[in-house]
Scaffold this active site. Structure first.
Site, short mmCIF file in Angstrom:
data_model
loop_
_atom_site.label_atom_id
_atom_site.label_comp_id
_atom_site.label_asym_id
_atom_site.label_seq_id
_atom_site.Cartn_x
_atom_site.Cartn_y
_atom_site.Cartn_z
N GLY A 219 -0.03 -54.82 -7.20
CA GLY A 219 -1.42 -55.09 -6.83
C GLY A 219 -1.42 -56.14 -5.74
O GLY A 219 -0.38 -56.74 -5.45
N GLY A 221 -1.94 -59.48 -3.41
CA GLY A 221 -1.78 -60.91 -3.64
C GLY A 221 -3.11 -61.58 -3.95
O GLY A 221 -3.20 -62.48 -4.79
N SER A 222 -4.18 -61.10 -3.28
CA SER A 222 -5.47 -61.77 -3.46
C SER A 222 -6.11 -61.46 -4.82
O SER A 222 -6.95 -62.23 -5.28
CB SER A 222 -6.42 -61.39 -2.33
OG SER A 222 -6.55 -59.99 -2.31
N GLY A 225 -2.04 -61.52 -7.59
CA GLY A 225 -1.35 -62.79 -7.35
C GLY A 225 -2.24 -63.97 -7.72
O GLY A 225 -1.81 -64.90 -8.42
N GLU A 263 10.39 -70.72 -4.20
CA GLU A 263 11.53 -70.36 -3.33
C GLU A 263 10.92 -69.81 -2.06
O GLU A 263 10.44 -68.68 -2.04
CB GLU A 263 12.39 -69.29 -4.00
CG GLU A 263 12.91 -69.64 -5.38
CD GLU A 263 14.09 -70.59 -5.33
OE1 GLU A 263 14.56 -70.91 -4.23
OE2 GLU A 263 14.52 -71.02 -6.41
N CYS A 297 15.79 -64.88 3.25
CA CYS A 297 15.32 -66.26 3.34
C CYS A 297 16.43 -67.19 3.83
O CYS A 297 16.16 -68.17 4.51
CB CYS A 297 14.80 -66.73 1.99
SG CYS A 297 16.00 -66.52 0.68
#
Ligand code: NDP
Length: 505
Positions: A219, A221-222, A225, A263, A297
């Protein structure tokens, strides 16, 4: 038959998870927005599902809260809980090819890499099962007629939010220790890679984890999340992703005093001294930046080379870069596969354009490779840029693609200053035959991981995390388990006498 068809027919195919998400142990159609991921090598749609909505999250939370308190889980002894984790590890191991296929379809990573990630996820569950079985809780020195000790207890409901670049590995790095610690976990994957967490859910379900303890909630992020960060039921947040979202989460978590691990991004420096083994350094630098197409990353995206060897080192580096095989993720020879998405490729291209405008010289790459296969997907050539100062935006910001900036330095002091002059602090590489110097340089750099004469090597038993804008908290290692637990201290009277402060009449 064209080249793409040949690659598509060269591998065993598996069904991709479709339609349903895993809410509190129940497979159901999500009530949220539709999510569609595609195969970055040819943009064919992987399938359609609808993500979680608020009602689904309510259900995942309610079932998670019940499951975590259910004596069938809460009363399990560590070795009993560990046995479930071993079964999950086994399930992952038995499904490596399927997981690798799904993840390659979702992210465009090579099958070689996604197989390795699936194997590492199995190792992560096995490792945390072993840590759980062997973790000890010590008595603390007493200062009176009582016995004192600290115990680690589950927190309750944990949310895990992951990015798209290595989903099965980052999912396992959060889910395994959080379950080992006795919690329930609500996992939200990136909208660009929603599928592999559903395969993990299938495996976890088959391994017999009591229902409700794990939810896989694709789903946005807004919506998803945001709830997983702000819902009062969530007692711990574990986030891997970009620094901007990390900042937002840190602020929201702080307002509720909820422990959070972040992270985040990086712009990791790699320093090559004049006494380095050149071939080892070239191999490490190339692997550090161009494996995973730079979407890592810890990518070593800022290369500092000592002036005395700069021209010959950079020449050799460019030649070796040109020899890298850019190709289809199913091709076992491929070293550099497509980027995750057209939108992301455009962002990378904008950075390269900005480098040009800032006066950077493109030594190789800087464009989309040409050819039938490449036109079908989101490919971008490995790119090396020189001539930009350390303070230019291209040298400061994370690009998250196959783009390396290279700069000369004169001595150790300057190398350390340049390495530290950046907002991030995730990792660094030092190349020198003088290991004492390499250790000294490693100590002087503000970062979470130092690699000496190697790069991008990982072990689940070694803690990982960043400092500065790269985040806070550590994953992996024994403390990785403890970070999902509350430490509670006990004092138990051994005198069997009332406290002397009270005088009984
Ligand atoms: P994002 O920060 O954009 O997204 C990460 C996750 O957070 C996704 O699941 C995303 O969902 C979700 N999310 C987005 N907005 C919110 C919000 N407001 N509240 C809660 N969750 C939210 O990162 P990317 O997915 O683009 O991943 C790339 C980034 O991740 C890079 O910066 C990289 O350096 C970093 N990263 C760090 C690692 C580390 O260990 N240090 C390892 C791997 C990557 P959605 O997709 O639906 O927007």
């Amino acid at each position: 038959m064209n080249q793409l068809d040949k690659f598509n027919q060269s591998v065993m195919k598996y069904d991709l998870p479709q339609g349903k998400i895993y809410v509190g142990g129940i497979w159901k159609k999500g009530g949220g927005n539709s999510i569609q991921s595609y195969f970055p090598a040819d943009r064919t749609i992987n399938g359609e599902l609808t993500g979680a909505n608020d009602a689904d999250i309510d259900q995942a939370i309610e079932y998670g809260q019940k499951a975590v308190k259910n004596p069938a889980w809460a009363n399990l002894l560590p070795h009993e809980r560990a046995s479930i984790l071993y079964r999950i590890a086994e399930g992952i191991k038995n499904n490596v090819e399927r997981i690798a296929y799904i993840q390659t379809r979702d992210t465009g990573k090579t099958l070689t890499e996604t197989r390795a990630l699936a194997n590492s996820a199995a190792g992560t569950f096995r490792y945390f099962a072993a840590v759980l079985e062997t973790a000890q809780e010590a008595l603390t020195p007493s200062r009176g007629a009582y016995m004192t000790f600290s115990r680690y207890e589950p927190i309750g409901l944990v949310s895990a939010i992951t990015p798209w670049n290595s989903p099965i590995a980052s999912d396992a790095q959060k889910v395994a220790p959080a379950l080992a610690a006795g919690n329930a976990v609500l996992l939200k994957p990136s909208s660009w890679s929603p599928l592999v967490c559903l395969e993990l859910a299938r495996i976890i379900d088959e391994a017999g984890l009591p229902k409700g303890l794990f939810s896989a909630l694709p789903g946005s992020g807004s919506i998803v999340g945001e709830r997983l960060v702000t819902d009062p039921a969530i007692g711990r947040i574990s986030f891997t992703g970009g620094t901007n979202v990390g900042h937002e989460i840190a602020i929201k978590a702080a307002s509720r005093f909820v422990p959070v691990s972040l992270e985040l991004g990086g712009k990791s420096p790699t320093i090559v001294f004049e006494d380095a083994d050149i071939n080892m350094a070239i191999a490490g630098v190339l692997y550090g930046i161009f494996s995973s197409s730079g979407q890592s990353c810890i990518a070593g995206s800022r290369l500092l080379v000592q002036k005395s060897i700069y021209p010959q080192f950079v020449k050799k580096l460019v030649e070796a870069t040109k020899a890298l095989k850019i190709g289809h993720p199913f091709d076992p020879q491929t070293q550099v596969a497509p980027l995750i998405h057209d939108t992301h490729r455009m962002a990378v291209e904008e950075w390269v354009e900005r480098a040009r405008q800032e006066g950077g010289k493109i030594l190789t790459g800087g464009m989309r490779p040409k050819g039938e296969i490449y036109e079908a997907g989101c490919y971008f050539s490995p790119t090396i840029i020189e001539g930009l100062p350390n303070h230019s935006s291209v040298c400061r910001e994370e690009i998250f693609g196959p783009v390396l900036v290279v700069m000369p330095f004169s001595d150790e002091t300057e190398a350390v200053t340049m390495a530290n002059d950046n907002a991030y602090g995730l990792a660094c590489g030092v190349w020198s035959k003088d290991v004492i110097r390499a250790l000294r340089v490693g100590q002087a750099i503000t970062t979470g991981t130092v690699w000496v004469n190697t790069y991008k090597q990982f072990s689940i038993s070694t803690p990982f995390g960043g400092v500065k804008e790269s985040g806070c908290g550590r994953e992996k290692g024994i403390e990785g388990l403890r970070s999902y637990m509350n430490q509670k201290s006990y004092y138990i009277d051994t005198s069997q006498k009332p406290l002397g402060w009270v005088r009984f009449p």
